[in-house]
Design a protein around this motif. Structure first.
Motif, PDB file in Angstrom:
ATOM      1  N   THR A 159       0.840  -1.190   0.000  1.00  0.00           N
ATOM      2  CA  THR A 159       0.000   0.000   0.000  1.00  0.00           C
ATOM      3  C   THR A 159       0.874   1.238   0.000  1.00  0.00           C
ATOM      4  N   ARG A 170      -0.269   8.220   1.551  1.00  0.00           N
ATOM      5  CA  ARG A 170       0.122   9.608   1.293  1.00  0.00           C
ATOM      6  C   ARG A 170       0.395  10.341   2.602  1.00  0.00           C
ATOM      7  N   ARG A 226      -4.823   6.090   0.954  1.00  0.00           N
ATOM      8  CA  ARG A 226      -4.172   4.810   0.663  1.00  0.00           C
ATOM      9  C   ARG A 226      -4.502   4.337  -0.745  1.00  0.00           C
ATOM     10  N   HIS A 227      -3.476   3.803  -1.403  1.00  0.00           N
ATOM     11  CA  HIS A 227      -3.646   3.165  -2.710  1.00  0.00           C
ATOM     12  C   HIS A 227      -3.046   1.769  -2.606  1.00  0.00           C
ATOM     13  N   ARG A 253      -2.410  -1.167  -9.413  1.00  0.00           N
ATOM     14  CA  ARG A 253      -3.222  -0.510  -8.391  1.00  0.00           C
ATOM     15  C   ARG A 253      -4.628  -1.095  -8.433  1.00  0.00           C
ATOM     16  N   ASP A 313      -7.491   0.098  -7.811  1.00  0.00           N
ATOM     17  CA  ASP A 313      -8.602   0.951  -8.250  1.00  0.00           C
ATOM     18  C   ASP A 313      -8.323   1.685  -9.555  1.00  0.00           C
ATOM     19  N   CYS A 331       6.429   3.861 -10.759  1.00  0.00           N
ATOM     20  CA  CYS A 331       5.014   3.705 -11.098  1.00  0.00           C
ATOM     21  C   CYS A 331       4.775   4.417 -12.414  1.00  0.00           C
ATOM     22  N   TYR A 362       4.671   9.586  -0.563  1.00  0.00           N
ATOM     23  CA  TYR A 362       3.983   8.395  -0.084  1.00  0.00           C
ATOM     24  C   TYR A 362       4.988   7.472   0.599  1.00  0.00           C
TER      25      TYR A 362
END
Length: 99
Positions: free
Chosen positions: A8, A11, A17-18, A34, A36, A51, A88
């Motif tokens: 995860t 931030r 959270r991502h 990811r 989402d 990323c 992050y």
């Protein structure tokens, strides 16, 4: 090697959270998508761990420089897109989370 299955990004400014989950391999190393959206955390020869979004644009990387380990480093990452930048922490789940 037992690869990390998930992690995860959290931030700094607000705790957003991502989540990322392992989704195959790229360039001989695990690839993470990811949960989402269409953002990938991958390794490549020119960029190390980073990323990127669908068009290959690099949007985040570890703050401490190029990372070439077997999986993305659990450290501070800088995310930049357009005129926004955020820090992050990459956090791994507690306990066993490897395949």
């Amino acid at each position: 090697m037992n690869a990390l299955e998930s992690f995860t990004f959290v931030r700094h400014i607000d705790g957003l959270r991502h989540g990322f989950e392992r989704d195959g391999e790229r360039n001989g190393r695990p690839a993470y998508r990811r949960t989402d959206g269409d953002v990938w955390c991958v390794w490549s020869e020119p960029d190390g761990w980073h990323c990127e979004i669908a068009d290959g644009l690099v949007t985040a990387h570890p703050v401490e420089g190029r990372a070439d380990g077997p999986e993305p480093p659990a450290t501070v990452w800088l995310s930049s897109k357009n005129d926004r930048s955020y820090l992050y922490d990459l956090r791994t789940p507690p306990g066993p989370s490897r395949a």
